[in-house]
Design a protein around this motif. Structure first.
Motif, PDB file in Angstrom:
ATOM      1  N   VAL A 231     -49.693 -42.999  23.318  1.00 51.17           N
ATOM      2  CA  VAL A 231     -49.409 -42.465  21.988  1.00 51.17           C
ATOM      3  C   VAL A 231     -50.596 -41.617  21.564  1.00 51.17           C
ATOM      4  O   VAL A 231     -51.752 -41.990  21.788  1.00 51.17           O
ATOM      5  CB  VAL A 231     -49.223 -43.610  20.967  1.00 51.17           C
ATOM      6  CG1 VAL A 231     -49.108 -43.074  19.559  1.00 51.17           C
ATOM      7  CG2 VAL A 231     -48.016 -44.431  21.301  1.00 51.17           C
ATOM      8  N   LEU A 232     -50.307 -40.480  20.933  1.00 50.16           N
ATOM      9  CA  LEU A 232     -51.337 -39.610  20.368  1.00 50.16           C
ATOM     10  C   LEU A 232     -51.131 -39.553  18.863  1.00 50.16           C
ATOM     11  O   LEU A 232     -50.051 -39.199  18.393  1.00 50.16           O
ATOM     12  CB  LEU A 232     -51.238 -38.205  20.967  1.00 50.16           C
ATOM     13  CG  LEU A 232     -52.106 -37.122  20.319  1.00 50.16           C
ATOM     14  CD1 LEU A 232     -53.582 -37.396  20.586  1.00 50.16           C
ATOM     15  CD2 LEU A 232     -51.715 -35.752  20.836  1.00 50.16           C
ATOM     16  N   ASN A 233     -52.137 -39.943  18.098  1.00 49.00           N
ATOM     17  CA  ASN A 233     -52.089 -39.876  16.637  1.00 49.00           C
ATOM     18  C   ASN A 233     -53.166 -38.906  16.167  1.00 49.00           C
ATOM     19  O   ASN A 233     -54.328 -39.022  16.565  1.00 49.00           O
ATOM     20  CB  ASN A 233     -52.358 -41.258  16.027  1.00 49.00           C
ATOM     21  CG  ASN A 233     -51.229 -42.225  16.260  1.00 49.00           C
ATOM     22  OD1 ASN A 233     -50.182 -42.115  15.658  1.00 49.00           O
ATOM     23  ND2 ASN A 233     -51.433 -43.187  17.153  1.00 49.00           N
ATOM     24  N   TYR A 234     -52.781 -37.946  15.327  1.00 51.50           N
ATOM     25  CA  TYR A 234     -53.685 -36.921  14.801  1.00 51.50           C
ATOM     26  C   TYR A 234     -53.573 -36.962  13.292  1.00 51.50           C
ATOM     27  O   TYR A 234     -52.501 -36.744  12.739  1.00 51.50           O
ATOM     28  CB  TYR A 234     -53.273 -35.551  15.330  1.00 51.50           C
ATOM     29  CG  TYR A 234     -54.185 -34.412  14.961  1.00 51.50           C
ATOM     30  CD1 TYR A 234     -54.947 -33.794  15.935  1.00 51.50           C
ATOM     31  CD2 TYR A 234     -54.284 -33.941  13.662  1.00 51.50           C
ATOM     32  CE1 TYR A 234     -55.791 -32.735  15.612  1.00 51.50           C
ATOM     33  CE2 TYR A 234     -55.127 -32.902  13.332  1.00 51.50           C
ATOM     34  CZ  TYR A 234     -55.875 -32.291  14.308  1.00 51.50           C
ATOM     35  OH  TYR A 234     -56.702 -31.251  13.991  1.00 51.50           O
ATOM     36  N   ILE A 235     -54.697 -37.205  12.621  1.00 50.83           N
ATOM     37  CA  ILE A 235     -54.711 -37.275  11.159  1.00 50.83           C
ATOM     38  C   ILE A 235     -55.810 -36.336  10.666  1.00 50.83           C
ATOM     39  O   ILE A 235     -56.963 -36.476  11.055  1.00 50.83           O
ATOM     40  CB  ILE A 235     -55.020 -38.701  10.665  1.00 50.83           C
ATOM     41  CG1 ILE A 235     -54.052 -39.698  11.287  1.00 50.83           C
ATOM     42  CG2 ILE A 235     -54.957 -38.771   9.154  1.00 50.83           C
ATOM     43  CD1 ILE A 235     -54.526 -41.140  11.204  1.00 50.83           C
ATOM     44  N   GLY A 236     -55.471 -35.373   9.837  1.00 49.22           N
ATOM     45  CA  GLY A 236     -56.478 -34.493   9.264  1.00 49.22           C
ATOM     46  C   GLY A 236     -56.167 -33.027   9.429  1.00 49.22           C
ATOM     47  O   GLY A 236     -55.024 -32.622   9.575  1.00 49.22           O
ATOM     48  N   LEU A 237     -57.219 -32.219   9.405  1.00 47.84           N
ATOM     49  CA  LEU A 237     -57.110 -30.769   9.471  1.00 47.84           C
ATOM     50  C   LEU A 237     -57.402 -30.251  10.873  1.00 47.84           C
ATOM     51  O   LEU A 237     -58.345 -30.709  11.504  1.00 47.84           O
ATOM     52  CB  LEU A 237     -58.122 -30.110   8.516  1.00 47.84           C
ATOM     53  CG  LEU A 237     -57.979 -30.408   7.026  1.00 47.84           C
ATOM     54  CD1 LEU A 237     -59.150 -29.792   6.265  1.00 47.84           C
ATOM     55  CD2 LEU A 237     -56.658 -29.861   6.514  1.00 47.84           C
ATOM     56  N   PRO A 238     -56.639 -29.251  11.342  1.00 47.91           N
ATOM     57  CA  PRO A 238     -56.962 -28.650  12.626  1.00 47.91           C
ATOM     58  C   PRO A 238     -58.176 -27.727  12.490  1.00 47.91           C
ATOM     59  O   PRO A 238     -58.572 -27.351  11.383  1.00 47.91           O
ATOM     60  CB  PRO A 238     -55.700 -27.840  12.958  1.00 47.91           C
ATOM     61  CG  PRO A 238     -55.112 -27.532  11.623  1.00 47.91           C
ATOM     62  CD  PRO A 238     -55.436 -28.686  10.738  1.00 47.91           C
ATOM     63  N   ASP A 239     -58.780 -27.358  13.618  1.00 46.20           N
ATOM     64  CA  ASP A 239     -59.921 -26.433  13.585  1.00 46.20           C
ATOM     65  C   ASP A 239     -59.513 -25.054  13.106  1.00 46.20           C
ATOM     66  O   ASP A 239     -60.262 -24.385  12.410  1.00 46.20           O
ATOM     67  CB  ASP A 239     -60.561 -26.322  14.958  1.00 46.20           C
ATOM     68  CG  ASP A 239     -61.372 -27.552  15.321  1.00 46.20           C
ATOM     69  OD1 ASP A 239     -61.809 -28.267  14.400  1.00 46.20           O
ATOM     70  OD2 ASP A 239     -61.576 -27.797  16.520  1.00 46.20           O
ATOM     71  N   GLU A 240     -58.303 -24.614  13.486  1.00 46.79           N
ATOM     72  CA  GLU A 240     -57.823 -23.299  13.084  1.00 46.79           C
ATOM     73  C   GLU A 240     -56.389 -23.412  12.615  1.00 46.79           C
ATOM     74  O   GLU A 240     -55.614 -24.191  13.149  1.00 46.79           O
ATOM     75  CB  GLU A 240     -57.883 -22.324  14.272  1.00 46.79           C
ATOM     76  CG  GLU A 240     -59.314 -22.082  14.745  1.00 46.79           C
ATOM     77  CD  GLU A 240     -59.372 -21.063  15.876  1.00 46.79           C
ATOM     78  OE1 GLU A 240     -58.552 -20.125  15.877  1.00 46.79           O
ATOM     79  OE2 GLU A 240     -60.229 -21.225  16.736  1.00 46.79           O
ATOM     80  N   ILE A 241     -56.061 -22.626  11.597  1.00 45.15           N
ATOM     81  CA  ILE A 241     -54.707 -22.600  11.068  1.00 45.15           C
ATOM     82  C   ILE A 241     -54.173 -21.186  11.222  1.00 45.15           C
ATOM     83  O   ILE A 241     -54.818 -20.216  10.812  1.00 45.15           O
ATOM     84  CB  ILE A 241     -54.683 -23.007   9.574  1.00 45.15           C
ATOM     85  CG1 ILE A 241     -55.217 -24.450   9.428  1.00 45.15           C
ATOM     86  CG2 ILE A 241     -53.273 -22.884   9.002  1.00 45.15           C
ATOM     87  CD1 ILE A 241     -55.394 -24.904   7.996  1.00 45.15           C
ATOM     88  N   TYR A 242     -53.004 -21.068  11.858  1.00 45.44           N
ATOM     89  CA  TYR A 242     -52.371 -19.771  12.064  1.00 45.44           C
ATOM     90  C   TYR A 242     -51.133 -19.686  11.191  1.00 45.44           C
ATOM     91  O   TYR A 242     -50.370 -20.638  11.126  1.00 45.44           O
ATOM     92  CB  TYR A 242     -51.984 -19.586  13.528  1.00 45.44           C
ATOM     93  CG  TYR A 242     -53.181 -19.586  14.459  1.00 45.44           C
ATOM     94  CD1 TYR A 242     -53.945 -18.439  14.629  1.00 45.44           C
ATOM     95  CD2 TYR A 242     -53.546 -20.735  15.133  1.00 45.44           C
ATOM     96  CE1 TYR A 242     -55.051 -18.438  15.453  1.00 45.44           C
ATOM     97  CE2 TYR A 242     -54.649 -20.746  15.986  1.00 45.44           C
ATOM     98  CZ  TYR A 242     -55.384 -19.587  16.139  1.00 45.44           C
ATOM     99  OH  TYR A 242     -56.480 -19.602  16.966  1.00 45.44           O
ATOM    100  N   ALA A 243     -50.938 -18.571  10.533  1.00 43.25           N
ATOM    101  CA  ALA A 243     -49.744 -18.359   9.724  1.00 43.25           C
ATOM    102  C   ALA A 243     -49.077 -17.065  10.138  1.00 43.25           C
ATOM    103  O   ALA A 243     -49.750 -16.071  10.430  1.00 43.25           O
ATOM    104  CB  ALA A 243     -50.117 -18.299   8.243  1.00 43.25           C
ATOM    105  N   ALA A 244     -47.774 -17.069  10.196  1.00 44.36           N
ATOM    106  CA  ALA A 244     -47.035 -15.863  10.594  1.00 44.36           C
ATOM    107  C   ALA A 244     -46.589 -15.088   9.383  1.00 44.36           C
ATOM    108  O   ALA A 244     -46.434 -15.577   8.321  1.00 44.36           O
ATOM    109  CB  ALA A 244     -45.822 -16.265  11.429  1.00 44.36           C
TER     110      ALA A 244
END
Length: 132
Positions: free
Chosen positions: A119-132
């Motif tokens: 299982v992979l759990n990720y909580i928080g902000l990513p290093d980079e945010i991409y928006a289209a």
């Protein structure tokens, strides 16, 4: 991330961070029980704990309950094993943690003999945010 809980019995674990940039208010609450707040991953064979993304938290005095901002936020599953069934609480799990001020990433691996994956759990902000 820092655990700010003033009372683990009523507030569970409350993690807080100002983020890598120092201008964020990242806070979430975790508990060892499932969404019903009954089945502990520590004392039972159930495979889900829970977390919620709360708005804020003000600790009480030592041992006293704190104040949770947005207490109506629903609890979400935090899977310890990728099964909705049971896995013996005596099973030894391997885990890897990556944590910084922006996020907490946890990989939990079941022994190969169980036939259950990881299982992979990720909580928080990513290093980079991409928006289209």
């Amino acid at each position: 991330m820092e655990n700010k809980s003033s009372n683990a019995t009523s507030d569970y674990d409350v993690f807080y961070s100002t983020g890598e940039s120092g201008d964020k208010k990242l806070v979430f609450q975790m508990r060892a029980t499932d969404l019903t707040d009954k089945n502990s991953v520590i004392t039972t064979d159930y495979c889900a704990a829970s977390l919620r993304l709360i708005e804020s938290y003000t600790p009480g005095s030592t041992g006293a309950a704190g104040t949770v901002g947005r207490p109506s936020e629903p609890w979400k599953y935090f899977m310890v094993s990728p099964t909705t069934g049971l896995l013996s609480k005596d099973t030894t799990m391997n885990y890897r943690i990556n944590v910084n001020k922006n996020r907490l990433i946890i990989v939990i691996e079941s022994p190969s003999a169980t036939g259950v994956g990881c299982v992979l759990n990720y909580i928080g902000l990513p290093d980079e945010i991409y928006a289209a």
